[in-house]
Write a protein that holds these residues in place. Sequence first.
Motif, PDB file in Angstrom:
ATOM      1  N   ALA A  87       1.058   4.300   8.510  1.00  0.00           N
ATOM      2  CA  ALA A  87      -0.404   3.809   8.335  1.00  0.00           C
ATOM      3  C   ALA A  87      -1.321   4.190   9.662  1.00  0.00           C
ATOM      4  N   THR A 142       0.809  -1.220  -0.030  1.00  0.00           N
ATOM      5  CA  THR A 142       0.039   0.094  -0.020  1.00  0.00           C
ATOM      6  C   THR A 142       0.788   1.306  -0.045  1.00  0.00           C
ATOM      7  N   ARG A 181       1.531   5.154   0.508  1.00  0.00           N
ATOM      8  CA  ARG A 181       1.018   6.350   1.355  1.00  0.00           C
ATOM      9  C   ARG A 181       1.825   7.374   0.969  1.00  0.00           C
ATOM     10  N   LEU A 191      -7.138   9.272  -0.104  1.00  0.00           N
ATOM     11  CA  LEU A 191      -7.298   8.428   1.118  1.00  0.00           C
ATOM     12  C   LEU A 191      -8.511   8.408   1.911  1.00  0.00           C
ATOM     13  N   VAL A 209      -2.205   7.795   8.633  1.00  0.00           N
ATOM     14  CA  VAL A 209      -3.169   7.927   7.720  1.00  0.00           C
ATOM     15  C   VAL A 209      -4.829   7.707   8.394  1.00  0.00           C
TER      16      VAL A 209
END
Length: 117
Positions: A58, A50, A52, A115, A61
Motif C-alpha cells: 500500500a 484491494t 495491487r 493506479l 502504491v
Amino acid sequence: MSIYHRSSRAGAFTVEEAIRLLTREAASGTLDRVACDLVIRAAGGPPPRTRRPAGLTAREVEVLRLAARGLTNQQIGVELSISSRTVGHHLGHIYDKTGRRTRAGVAVYAMEQQLLP
C-alpha cells in the motif's frame, strides 16, 4: 466443484462456502469480479480486498502515485511524513517489482494498472 452443482451433499451453500466459491471463480476469470464482489457484499460478506499489481505494498502504491505526479523524493517525503531516503528505498522496490527503471516508466505503469485517481 461446479458453481451450479454440488455432488458432495444436497442443500444450499453456507455463506462462507459461497464467498469462497465466488472469490475463486472471480479470480479465475470464470465470473465477473465486480459482480461477485457485489453479491458477496449484499450477502453480508467482507468488502473485497484491494488488489495491487506486482506485489506492491500500500505504501509503495502511495509513493508511486506521487512520483507519477512528478513530485521529487523530498516532496513525496513531506507528503507522506517519511524521509526522502525512505522514498528512495520505496522507489527502488517499485522499480524492481514493476520491471521499470525510470520515473516515467513507473508513471506509465501506474496508468496502465489504473493506479492513478
